[in-house]
Design an enzyme around this catalytic site. Sequence first.
Site, PDB file in Angstrom:
ATOM      1  N   CYS A  95       7.641  15.881   3.333  1.00 26.00           N
ATOM      2  CA  CYS A  95       7.971  16.400   2.003  1.00 26.00           C
ATOM      3  C   CYS A  95       8.335  17.890   1.981  1.00 26.00           C
ATOM      4  O   CYS A  95       9.408  18.235   1.474  1.00 26.00           O
ATOM      5  CB  CYS A  95       6.850  16.124   1.016  1.00 26.00           C
ATOM      6  N   ARG A 151      -0.523  12.080  12.449  1.00 20.12           N
ATOM      7  CA  ARG A 151      -1.740  12.330  11.680  1.00 20.12           C
ATOM      8  C   ARG A 151      -2.915  11.962  12.545  1.00 20.12           C
ATOM      9  O   ARG A 151      -2.883  10.942  13.242  1.00 20.12           O
ATOM     10  CB  ARG A 151      -1.771  11.455  10.416  1.00 20.12           C
ATOM     11  N   GLN A 188       8.096   7.269   9.280  1.00 22.24           N
ATOM     12  CA  GLN A 188       8.226   6.709   7.939  1.00 22.24           C
ATOM     13  C   GLN A 188       9.692   6.490   7.604  1.00 22.24           C
ATOM     14  O   GLN A 188      10.548   7.245   8.058  1.00 22.24           O
ATOM     15  CB  GLN A 188       7.675   7.707   6.904  1.00 22.24           C
ATOM     16  N   ASP A 199      11.197   7.463   4.998  1.00 20.55           N
ATOM     17  CA  ASP A 199      10.788   8.340   3.910  1.00 20.55           C
ATOM     18  C   ASP A 199      12.008   8.840   3.138  1.00 20.55           C
ATOM     19  O   ASP A 199      13.086   8.978   3.715  1.00 20.55           O
ATOM     20  CB  ASP A 199      10.065   9.545   4.540  1.00 20.55           C
ATOM     21  N   HIS A 241      12.914  11.560  -0.480  1.00 23.68           N
ATOM     22  CA  HIS A 241      12.501  12.277  -1.677  1.00 23.68           C
ATOM     23  C   HIS A 241      13.692  12.350  -2.604  1.00 23.68           C
ATOM     24  O   HIS A 241      14.777  12.723  -2.179  1.00 23.68           O
ATOM     25  CB  HIS A 241      11.987  13.666  -1.306  1.00 23.68           C
ATOM     26  N   LYS A 282       1.748   6.928  -9.669  1.00 19.65           N
ATOM     27  CA  LYS A 282       2.484   6.263  -8.591  1.00 19.65           C
ATOM     28  C   LYS A 282       2.500   4.751  -8.734  1.00 19.65           C
ATOM     29  O   LYS A 282       1.668   4.157  -9.424  1.00 19.65           O
ATOM     30  CB  LYS A 282       1.880   6.632  -7.236  1.00 19.65           C
ATOM     31  N   HIS A 303       8.543  10.923  -4.350  1.00 18.42           N
ATOM     32  CA  HIS A 303       8.333  10.536  -2.949  1.00 18.42           C
ATOM     33  C   HIS A 303       8.441   9.019  -2.896  1.00 18.42           C
ATOM     34  O   HIS A 303       7.798   8.344  -3.696  1.00 18.42           O
ATOM     35  CB  HIS A 303       6.923  10.878  -2.464  1.00 18.42           C
TER      36      HIS A 303
HETATM   37 ZN   LIG Z   1       6.771  12.920   0.354  1.00 19.18          ZN
END
Ligand SMILES: [Zn+2]
Length: 652
Positions: free
Chosen positions: A348, A377, A395, A397, A399, A479, A525
């Site tokens: 992010c 992580r 991910q 991912d 945004h 979310k 996100h």
């Molecule tokens: Zn994010």
Amino acid sequence: MALDSKSVSLTFPDGNARSFDAGVTPAQVAADISTSLAKKAISATVNGQHWDLQWPIDADADIAIHTMKDEVQANELIRHDLAHIMARAVQEIWPATKVTIGPVIENGWYYDFDREEPFTPEDLGLIEKKMKEIINKRDPVTTEVWDRQRAIEFYTANNEPYKVELIEAIPGDEPLRMYWHGHWQDLCRGPHLQHTGQVPGDAFKLMSIAGAYWRGDSDRAMLQRIYGVAFTGKEKLKAYLHMLEEAAKRDHRKLGREMDLFHMQEEAPGQIFWHPNGWTIYTLLQDYMRRQQRKGGYVEVNTPQVVDRKLWERSGHWDKYQENMFIVEVDEEHAREKAVNALKPMNCPCHVEIFKQGLKSYRDLPLRMAEFGSCNRYEPSGALHGIMRVRGFTQDDAHIFSTEEQIEAETAEFIRFLSVIYKDLGFEKFAVKFSDRPETRAGSDEVWDKAESALLSATRAAGIEPELNPGEGAFYGPKLEFVLTDAIGRDWQCGTFQVDFVLPERLDATYIGADGGKHRPVMLHRATLGSFERFIGILIEEHAGKLPFWLAPRQVVVASITSEADDYVMEVVDTLKAAGVRAEADIRNEKINYKVREHSVGKVPVILAVGHREVEERTVSVRRLGEKQTQVQPLDVVTKELSQAATPPDLL
Ligand SMILES: [Zn+2]
Ligand SMILES: [Zn+2]
């Protein structure tokens, strides 16, 4: 309101209230309603608290009496009573055994014992038998409140040092609750059933024995833990045991070995060594996602792996997330100064940094920025699980930088995007969970109102009624979570869609509005698969290794029946490869049945066997994974069909 100090008013679920003497127990209330309810009752909920039938009620309250029909309470009580019954059974068989604790866990319970001899798998059968005897005795469950001194003296006299230690560790000096299942006693908060006979004797099973340190402390005694599972009925136990069997067959770690997909080793805990077969699945899935994202109006970016702590401090991760971050220290310029970096645990902040490059205007929004972001992580080693729970993952991912007004349309678009992908990957249905504002949060109520209603109405417009997780949103926004149910009924949360008002502010991202002024974008996100690693694990288990043909790493093996067919085998392989099929030859001097068996274990979906006849007729003998029959078909027909099946669903 109570009429006087000696009576209490109890309000039932239907809204009716009745007055009872103060100190009335739910057992008495149930008996007052009917004899059959008095028999069937298992517990009560009093002012939201799960309440034993024997506990007195001293003030006005809302009350609901439970029976076995109330699954949640019934399961809790059955499992909890079984923990006591199991401990009693163990002490009846082996009186020198010392008892410790025995909590309820998902689907069952465990109890930790101190006994010199190790329990054997045969012992579990003995204990189960004794437990059934105790259940058949229908021994009453009774309870008393004791002061601490009396309890400590009791346990000291009975030589139960763990219980003494437990009591001494309880802060304060309030009295303690004691429970009896027949003659057998334990220290317990309760509640419990009326008598041991209320436990269904045919719906539990002792599962396994494990070692566990007393209080989880490796300096303390090693205890023996026995696990059990229990349900409200025999059928439910059967279904659960069947699910476990299926899950073991489908375990992605086992299939990963058999299909030669990946391995892990102790030098890199929680990180995956992808083998060619596994990496084929991975890249196929990534290529597919990349095409979908392009179609969905995303731009793809890539951001650094090692990022200075300064950015993590600004984003707030250094403060809130540090224990999950891999810290990387680098000696800069002859070690005069140490630079402290972290492997990125999420993408992010880096995406915001890209957004901030150059002036953005409202015309640039919504800006959908995607990255196959490699993250690390730190997960405790006990939490790691195959490729499903790892320390290094990627991910899918993205945004979405948008205005507040665009949240609803972007939510709707994402649900559409995700539905197509899940369907392509074999999951027709999914559930949505909606988490709204938590107690502590950033941003005004007005903004939260807007964001929550945007998420809700977009979800409902897609024909999905979300399940509510009240107060479970992040402090920075509400979310949605998207949950898949697999072939054996397990739920997997994969996709997320999360509104964020905070990060754009922390990192000072702005755009120029139509009014010419500076505004904050909202950040959405979102991930569809979650991580490639975990999703591939789910796919493997969902399909029990028999992946959809287009995702199968090894699609076709062409196997010779006789060495005289070798040239034709190579020709078939080349023909299939030219048609976009992953084909390989097996011209080893082995029996065809041996070859078929071996490639079936490797989950190769199609085996083409060729011998004299096939060479002459230019055919192949087709055998599909899991089918006994073979079918002789012309090579060109088979090639066309397999080429079609090998095409990813979005390219058909
Ligand atoms: Zn994010
Ligand atoms: Zn208990």
